[in-house]
Design an enzyme around this catalytic site. Structure first.
Site, PDB file in Angstrom:
ATOM      1  N   TYR A  55      46.830  41.168  46.103  1.00 25.71           N
ATOM      2  CA  TYR A  55      45.493  40.590  45.979  1.00 25.71           C
ATOM      3  C   TYR A  55      45.138  40.362  44.516  1.00 25.71           C
ATOM      4  CZ  TYR A  55      40.423  40.054  46.293  1.00 25.71           C
ATOM      5  OH  TYR A  55      39.139  39.590  46.179  1.00 25.71           O
ATOM      6  N   SER A  96      37.640  37.637  41.003  1.00 25.26           N
ATOM      7  CA  SER A  96      37.345  39.051  41.244  1.00 25.26           C
ATOM      8  C   SER A  96      37.631  39.817  39.959  1.00 25.26           C
ATOM      9  CB  SER A  96      38.231  39.597  42.370  1.00 25.26           C
ATOM     10  OG  SER A  96      38.178  41.013  42.434  1.00 25.26           O
TER      11      SER A  96
END
Length: 270
Positions: A160, A147
């Site tokens: 995250y 990501s």
């Protein structure tokens, strides 16, 4: 590329985790279209079985399924052992992941553990499962879905972003280890993509700027185009790749500047 039927035997089996929906489901379709047999992994058995039947009918490939919760150590190890001893496996798409977004102080330990187990432990263990065979035959492909939050964090993404930072560094180190071999390792760094992970995270897609959200079909097609072009790092939504090249050059410059063996002058009393 065609439908890949002629070269199906040579292509072997692609293992796709998180394959029942979203990005993983699209990868399964695109790889089946290219002629890969598939081993699809996800928790939801009924969705996997439905997808498998559809892909076999549409593309004439063999599709196996494994209904497994990869945050479970036993389920993860069972899958790792299975693919480690499967001669047909030629590609691994580490897509399975989860997200909980919010202030860290209000994020439960179970949520952080779930992200660590799935985003880090499962990805690393499955990579280790296929790597020895790929190296021995000097052929194979590993695709790790990271990501853009792997190199940037938000006040709501500490945990995250931490897991995706691991994916970034783990994958880049592996790429360096395998440099000069025929084993391909691709790191894919998408931004906001329209999947159900947003609802799971606690931040609905409706809270985002619609112009910033990419369709999963576009994300996967861009990632596979990057793989075909020989990219080791693919940022599907970044038009000006020189931005990342400048970022990466600054990273290396900073690393080299750290190799002095003495404290910086600002830390030394005069």
């Amino acid at each position: 590329m065609g439908d890949g039927r002629i070269g199906k035997v040579a292509l072997g089996t692609a293992v796709v985790t998180g394959a029942s929906a979203g990005i993983g489901k699209i990868y399964a379709d695109r790889l089946a279209k290219r002629g890969y047999d598939l081993l699809l992994v996800a928790r939801r058995a009924e969705l996997l079985d439905e997808l498998a039947k559809s892909l076999e009918a549409d593309h004439g490939v063999s599709v196996r399924t494994s209904a497994a919760d990869l945050s479970s150590p036993k389920a993860l190890e069972d899958l790792a052992q299975a693919i480690a001893h499967d001669d047909s496996v030629s590609m691994l798409v580490n897509n399975a992941g989860t997200s909980t977004l919010g202030a860290l102080a209000s994020t439960g330990p179970a949520d952080v553990s779930a992200m660590t187990d799935l985003n880090i432990s499962a990805l690393a263990r499955l990579t280790l499962a296929v790597l020895p065979r790929f190296k021995a035959r000097n052929r194979g492909t590993i695709i790790n879905i990271g990501s853009v939050l792997g190199f940037h964090t938000l006040p709501i993404s500490s945990a995250y972003s931490g897991t995706k930072g691991y994916v970034l560094n783990f994958t880049r180190g592996l790429q360096d280890e395998l440099a000069g071999s025929e084993v391909k390792v691709q790191l894919v760094l998408p931004a906001a993509t329209a999947t159900d992970i947003w609802e799971i995270s606690g931040v609905p897609l409706s809270a985002l700027d619609p112009a910033s959200i990419m369709a999963p079909e576009d994300m996967v097609d861009a990632a596979l185009a990057g793989l075909d072009q020989g990219e080791t790092i693919t940022l599907p939504s970044v038009e000006n790749i020189k931005l990342f090249e400048a970022y990466d050059a600054a990273r290396m410059e900073l690393l080299l500047a750290s190799q002095t063996g003495k404290p910086a002058s600002r830390y030394v009393s005069t």
